[in-house]
Design an enzyme around this catalytic site. Structure first.
Site, PDB file in Angstrom:
ATOM      1  N   HIS A  80       0.857  -1.115  -0.265  1.00 41.44           N
ATOM      2  CA  HIS A  80       0.029  -0.059   0.106  1.00 41.44           C
ATOM      3  C   HIS A  80       0.811   1.254  -0.112  1.00 41.44           C
ATOM      4  CE1 HIS A  80      -3.776   2.011   0.649  1.00 41.44           C
ATOM      5  NE2 HIS A  80      -3.065   2.850   1.531  1.00 41.44           N
ATOM      6  N   GLU A 136      -2.269  -5.777  -4.514  1.00 39.55           N
ATOM      7  CA  GLU A 136      -2.926  -5.101  -3.100  1.00 39.55           C
ATOM      8  C   GLU A 136      -4.412  -5.664  -3.072  1.00 39.55           C
ATOM      9  OE1 GLU A 136      -2.805  -0.978  -1.362  1.00 39.55           O
ATOM     10  OE2 GLU A 136      -4.419  -1.273  -2.877  1.00 39.55           O
ATOM     11  N   ASN A 170      26.767 -22.701  -4.947  1.00 39.08           N
ATOM     12  CA  ASN A 170      27.660 -23.859  -5.207  1.00 39.08           C
ATOM     13  C   ASN A 170      27.193 -24.874  -4.194  1.00 39.08           C
ATOM     14  OD1 ASN A 170      29.094 -23.650  -7.339  1.00 39.08           O
ATOM     15  ND2 ASN A 170      31.023 -23.058  -6.517  1.00 39.08           N
TER      16      ASN A 170
END
Length: 694
Positions: free
Chosen positions: A48, A70, A408
């Site tokens: 918002h 929203e 990794n």
């Protein structure tokens, strides 16, 4: 009256990116079916705020896109819709999309809306068409709804401009909902002597004929609800054909003042908001250039400056007195106090640049989640020492190497759930990031409880690549170090995560560029740990001052292994006349600094000089100097920024006597000497030594 909103852009972008970080972190905490209402509220509030700020500053592409996500969040927090894993994934993708949109806008570039449009369609499908109608309220008026006229009384409070809000943009946005007529009341404008350009003195009565619902009108003003008096009433179609100011009642909030006063009509055009809001600054980079500092650090700085001023005043007073033994003693005491205060001030200023490493750690929950899903692995991420502070510059540059190491660990280190169960392990693997201070450095550990490095496979690969000989006898640590060689990889398959044979050497090089180091320890079936050691800051380093001819150089203390006097009988010459010193079980190449830097007048006899043994890239070399001077902290000044790049030199500093001293770059010095074999990390002397010894 208007103000330049571009002056608030930096704050808006900074707060928006922080809001996105909050959204991302909280979304990762959501578990569909067990979601916490406060977590949903936190995500909603962040979205918002971004939407409201974007609308205020004219970034409609961001505001429109945020509106749909929203709406979904609003339905979830109201219990009208059940949160699902699909929602979480879509919201996370929306965070990425918003970040890209804001980054483009911050760089004054036109954002690519293709991804936003695709995601918006997905939201509308989830919302079952409800959003399709409401989200278009800003862009296009829906068809099939009867037009009505609303009266909107809008009286901003005087401080409205100071909150970064601009009424003109709200009126422009309102005009896009339908036919708008505005009446401005100017009666509150004071005489010129009492006029404050930062206060808002205007108020408006607006008549809007639109087919949009009343909620669409209120939504435009929701961002300034606390900073204005706002009233929206339905006029019952009275002004559908001709909105007349004379036929309308005066606004209730200011009836007395508006009586008999003139009103002024304003022509509200529909010019693109984003174009109006384009910042005037020429900043092209999205990289953050600001830093938030705790008020305690600022208070401490102010106290330090106060102490400094008092000491300076005391010294000034002493300087004006007749020189006596007592004043001299007082002067010396004052100078000592000045040195103490200066040191405290320096330390406190450096603290301003220090930020918790949680700023770096916060990106890894999302990375681990996405990567583990792609690899079909179950991973728990543990973060330790998040409040450990690190220099902002170091923090920005350590992120990429850490990302590579974590990826990794996920790809190569951790096993699949099936393999872990067969190995008697928990199917959920663990990756731990740990940060802590140790001496004058910060240590960052990336640990996993996976299969560990396969030393046999690494050794065979190194032999196949010609990096080592089959007859070489290497310790486990030396074999593990081979993974930092350029182009070295044991991955059987190349994926988009790892296995291309590039990366670990770049990781080490980037860390060394920060004056740091990286080591790996591993045990088969238990896991691996990568340990990164970094200086706390790049601005100051602990250095050893050395004398070469009549010049003073600085060698970083972190690179120095030991300093010693040379015994001539232990010095030999190998190919190309290179001198090497036999130091215990090692042969150390000797680099004469005066030759590398072309200085005359230096001491050339080995037995009359000193050798500073330094280490870089896992290679030791000895630097021949005339003498060792003091050790001290030095403030690093960039040579490239103030002069030009100089091979073998990493920077400069100003000594206490005002002279400029150069800081030696050990890795660059080895390259400058020609010792390193081109394209490799090996020293030419190593092969010659082997031949000489044999």
């Amino acid at each position: 009256m208007s103000i330049d909103l571009s002056q608030f852009f930096d704050v808006f972008f900074e707060e928006s990116f922080e809001g996105l970080d909050v959204m991302e972190a909280e979304l990762l905490n959501l578990q569909p079916g067990h979601e916490d209402s406060e977590t949903i509220n936190t995500i909603f509030r962040a979205a918002h705020s971004i939407k409201g700020g974007s609308g205020t500053f004219g970034f409609t592409s961001v505001a429109n896109f945020t509106h749909v996500l929203e709406t979904l969040l609003d339905q979830i927090r109201d219990g009208r819709r059940q949160l699902t894993a699909e929602h979480v994934n879509l919201l996370l993708q929306s965070v990425d999309c918003l970040r890209a949109l804001l980054t483009a806008l911050q760089a004054e570039e036109t954002p690519d809306l293709s991804n936003a449009n695709d995601l918006k369609v997905k939201f509308e499908v989830i919302l079952g068409g409800e959003e399709s109608a409401s989200s278009d309220t800003v862009d296009n008026a829906p068809q099939g709804r009867e037009s009505q006229t609303y009266q909107v009384d809008f009286k901003p409070l005087p401080h409205l401009f100071k909150t970064g809000n601009e009424p003109l943009y709200m009126l422009s946005e309102l005009s896009e909902l339908g036919d708008l007529e505005t009446h401005a009341f100017c009666d509150a404008i004071p005489e010129i002597d009492d006029f404050n350009p930062e206060d808002c003195y205007l108020s408006w009565r607006l008549y809007l004929t639109t087919s949009q619902p009343e909620s669409a009108i209120k939504e435009i003003f929701e961002w300034v609800e606390d900073d204005a008096e706002i009233s929206v009433t339905l006029c019952g179609g009275l002004f559908e054909d001709d909105v007349s100011a004379s036929a309308t009642p005066e606004p209730e909030f200011d009836k007395e003042k508006t009586t008999g006063k003139e009103t002024q009509n304003i022509d509200v055009t529909k010019a693109p908001l984003a174009a109006k809001a384009k910042p005037e600054t020429s900043k092209k980079s999205a990289e953050s250039t600001s830093i938030r500092v705790g008020i305690d650090k600022v208070d401490s700085l102010i106290n330090m400056v106060g102490e400094l001023v008092i000491t300076q005043a005391m010294l000034t007073q002493l300087g004006e007195q007749e020189p006596t033994e007592n004043t001299l003693a007082a002067m010396q005491e004052g100078l000592a106090q000045l040195a103490h205060n200066t040191r405290d001030l320096q330390e406190n200023v450096m603290r301003i640049r220090m930020l918790p490493i949680s700023f770096v750690f916060s990106r890894f929950p999302r990375l681990v989640r996405d990567t583990s899903q792609k690899l079909n692995k179950q991973v728990e991420l543990k973060l330790l020492g998040e409040q450990t502070e690190l220099d902002k510059t170091v923090m920005e540059k350590i992120s990429d190497p850490m990302v590579h190491l974590v990826r990794n660990s996920l790809d190569h280190g951790l096993e699949t759930p099936e393999d872990r169960i067969r190995a008697g392990k928990d199917p959920v693997g663990t990756v731990t990031l740990n940060a802590f201070h140790q001496g004058g450095n910060i240590v960052i550990e990336i640990m996993d409880d996976g299969r560990g490095l396969n030393t046999e496979k690494i050794k065979n690969k190194a032999i196949a690549n010609g990096l080592i000989q089959a007859t070489d006898e290497l310790t486990t640590e030396e074999v593990n170090e081979l993974i930092f060689r350029p182009g070295f990889s044991t991955a059987d398959e190349v994926s988009d995560i790892s296995g291309r044979g590039v990366g670990m050497d770049v990781v080490r090089r980037n860390i060394q560029a920060l004056n740091g180091s990286v080591e790996v320890t591993s045990a088969k079936g238990v896991g691996s740990t990568f340990t990164i050691r970094l200086p706390l800051t790049l601005a100051i380093l602990d250095g050893q001052l050395v004398k070469v001819a009549k010049h003073t150089y600085i060698i970083p203390l972190i690179s120095i292994v030991e300093s010693l006097q040379i015994q001539i009988k232990k010095v030999s010459k190998v190919g190309n006349g290179l001198e090497v010193l036999r130091l215990r079980d090692e042969y150390i190449p000797i680099l004469r600094l005066y030759q590398l830097f072309n200085h005359d007048g230096a001491i050339e006899e080995l037995d009359k000089t000193l050798l500073v043994v330094v280490e870089s890239d896992n290679h030791k070399v000895g630097l021949l100097v005339d003498d060792l001077l003091a050790q001290q902290q030095v403030v690093i000044k960039s040579l490239e920024a103030n002069y030009q790049k100089v091979n073998g030199i990493s920077g400069a500093t100003i000594l206490g006597d005002g002279r400029v001293s150069l800081i030696v770059d050990i890795s660059g010095l080895i390259k400058l000497s020609g010792l390193k074999r081109p394209g490799t990390q090996e020293l030419l002397v190593e092969q010659e030594l082997d031949e000489a010894v044999s």
